[in-house]
Design a protein around this motif. Structure first.
Motif, PDB file in Angstrom:
ATOM      1  N   HIS A 327      -0.551   3.860  -6.038  1.00 54.13           N
ATOM      2  CA  HIS A 327      -0.295   2.450  -5.750  1.00 54.13           C
ATOM      3  C   HIS A 327       1.083   2.313  -5.115  1.00 54.13           C
ATOM      4  CE1 HIS A 327       0.287  -1.902  -6.889  1.00 54.13           C
ATOM      5  NE2 HIS A 327      -0.822  -1.891  -6.178  1.00 54.13           N
ATOM      6  N   ASP A 331       1.923  -5.154  -7.960  1.00 49.91           N
ATOM      7  CA  ASP A 331       0.971  -6.266  -8.032  1.00 49.91           C
ATOM      8  C   ASP A 331       1.572  -7.356  -8.901  1.00 49.91           C
ATOM      9  OD1 ASP A 331      -0.772  -4.890  -6.475  1.00 49.91           O
ATOM     10  OD2 ASP A 331      -2.136  -4.300  -8.103  1.00 49.91           O
ATOM     11  N   HIS A 406      -4.109 -12.026  -7.148  1.00 51.25           N
ATOM     12  CA  HIS A 406      -2.728 -11.541  -7.286  1.00 51.25           C
ATOM     13  C   HIS A 406      -2.142 -11.246  -5.915  1.00 51.25           C
ATOM     14  CE1 HIS A 406      -4.619  -7.542  -6.858  1.00 51.25           C
ATOM     15  NE2 HIS A 406      -3.417  -7.099  -6.501  1.00 51.25           N
ATOM     16  N   HIS A 408      -0.291  -8.350  -3.705  1.00 55.05           N
ATOM     17  CA  HIS A 408       0.176  -6.964  -3.592  1.00 55.05           C
ATOM     18  C   HIS A 408       1.405  -7.011  -2.690  1.00 55.05           C
ATOM     19  CE1 HIS A 408       0.009  -2.552  -3.058  1.00 55.05           C
ATOM     20  NE2 HIS A 408       0.601  -2.885  -1.914  1.00 55.05           N
TER      21      HIS A 408
HETATM   22 ZN    ZN Z   1      -1.675  -3.639  -5.353  1.00 50.34          ZN
END
Ligand code: ZN
Length: 439
Positions: A327, A331, A406, A408
């Protein structure tokens, strides 16, 4: 028979005449050969590769010669003759090494001669004024780098002893271009660069500069890598999740039609992820030559961090591993359709669908630094727009590869993802960037 033979003789005479005419016509050519250099040779460093194309369409080339002359002393670089007269074009590649030829720094002339195969021996002479400069640029680093976090950013201001055609920082093989700005009233180059999350202790940081004559310098930069712990987690991909998420991708990617949701996920998580990375890299390869950002980067208001930078995810389908990912952002979630604001001043360089990131915006903050906003439900800005810190650019959502509403959020340097945490921290920015900008 006699008549046929007579006709044949006439045909032969005519053919011979025509061939003879063609031959003489070619050899009566008064056009001079053409000489073309494939690049600028006005500055010659320790080693200069030169490409020259010689051409003579009508009578062909009979000879060529390339010399470099300094203080009336010629040094032969190449000489060729073409006795067959059938060479219409010749591409010559040669290297000039002034130190081997015991030449001095200063002016010289490259003299290129070509002659054709006509009766008139037409000749073309091209004389190019050049400057020999075999002194590589020196690099002065204005302050040391000290510590760099794994997955973090570094910043180096440096000056060169003469103007550099290209300079920047190599982190092992990865090049980060330098930008020319003014610090303390003097022209200075600065380069931001990134360390990968798995950067090993043996990682080398080298400052690179090349002058107009092609001379290169590489200066090693001592530093210490600060190891960072990244999390590893398992993400269970339920049938419901895949059935919710995959149709969005299957609707736009023809290869995914007729595939099961799990197969579609496999494609999205590998091929599409790589394609998106390439798009981001190309968007972030060109940055404005000016620092547009000021102070710490703005973090989404009232938002909780749901996933962190560097999280290593293993995806599970029916309890079995089904791909993985790292990742490369944070987030952040608050309420559905929450306002998304620019993290700092900059120029919007991307606004639209971006595969796994869904509807995304990328902002150029200058000197190679970018921020990315993904999974938006609405984009409220356009490419080319100047945005201010905290200016609204859209609303959060769950477009792309997202399980819930959400944002990112990523920070990139020349297209390489770095930990946004550093850019939210005013102390890190002050110590690692601003103090060095004030030298
Ligand atoms: Zn993310």
């Amino acid at each position: 028979m006699k008549t046929t033979g007579g006709i044949a003789a006439v045909v032969i005479v005519l053919a011979a005449g025509a061939l003879g005419w063609l031959y003489f016509e070619g050899r009566l050519d008064r056009e001079k050969p053409v000489i073309q250099l494939d690049s600028d040779i006005s500055a010659i460093g320790r080693k200069k590769d030169i490409g020259i194309t010689f051409a003579d369409e009508r009578s062909g080339l009979s000879g060529l010669k390339v010399e470099i002359v300094q203080d009336n002393k010629p040094h032969l670089l190449a000489e060729e003759t073409f006795p067959s007269r059938s060479t219409r074009q010749k591409v010559l590649r040669l290297s000039v090494e002034p130190l081997t030829l015991q030449m001095n720094n200063g002016p010289a002339v490259v003299r290129i001669t070509a002659r054709d195969a006509s009766f008139f021996k037409n000749e073309t002479v091209v004389s190019e004024q050049v400057r020999i400069d075999t002194v590589p640029p020196q690099v002065y680093v204005l302050c040391p780098v000290n510590y760099i976090n794994q997955g973090g950013a570094g910043f180096i201001p440096y000056r060169t002893s003469k103007p550099a055609a290209l300079s920047g920082v190599f982190v092992d093989e990865r090049f980060y271009p330098g930008y020319n700005i003014v610090i303390g009233g003097k022209p200075t180059s600065v380069a931001f660069f990134a360390l990968e999350t798995g950067a090993a202790a043996a990682t080398k940081i080298v400052i690179f500069a090349r002058d107009n004559a092609g001379n290169e310098t590489r200066t090693s930069m001592p530093f210490t890598i600060k190891p960072k712990k990244f999390r590893a987690d398992k993400v269970n991909l339920s049938g419901t999740f895949l059935q919710q998420i995959m149709p969005e991708f299957q609707a736009t990617i023809p290869q995914l039609q007729g595939k099961t949701p799990a197969e579609a996920f496999g494609y999205v998580n590998t091929t599409l992820r790589e394609e998106n990375a390439k798009t981001i890299l190309s968007v972030c390869r060109k940055s404005i030559n000016k620092r547009l950002w000021e102070g710490a980067f703005h973090r989404m208001r009232n938002a909780a961090s749901m996933a962190l930078f560097g999280d290593q995810r293993t995806y599970l389908v029916d309890g079995k591993p089904f791909g993985s990912s790292v990742h490369l952002g944070v987030d952040l979630a608050s309420t559905a359709h929450a306002p998304i604001e620019a993290a700092n001043h900059g120029i919007v360089v991307f606004a639209g669908p971006l595969g796994i990131y869904g509807n995304a915006v990328i902002i150029d903050h200058g000197l190679g630094l970018f921020s990315l906003y993904g999974h938006l439900s609405a984009i409220e800005t356009t490419v080319g727009k100047n945005v201010k810190k905290e200016e609204k650019i859209g609303a959060s959502g769950l477009s792309g590869l997202a399980g819930g509403d959400h944002l990112h959020f990523s920070i990139l340097i020349d297209g390489q993802f770095v930990n946004p945490q550093e850019w939210w921290d005013p102390h890190w920015i002050e110590d690692n960037v601003m103090k060095k900008m004030a030298i």
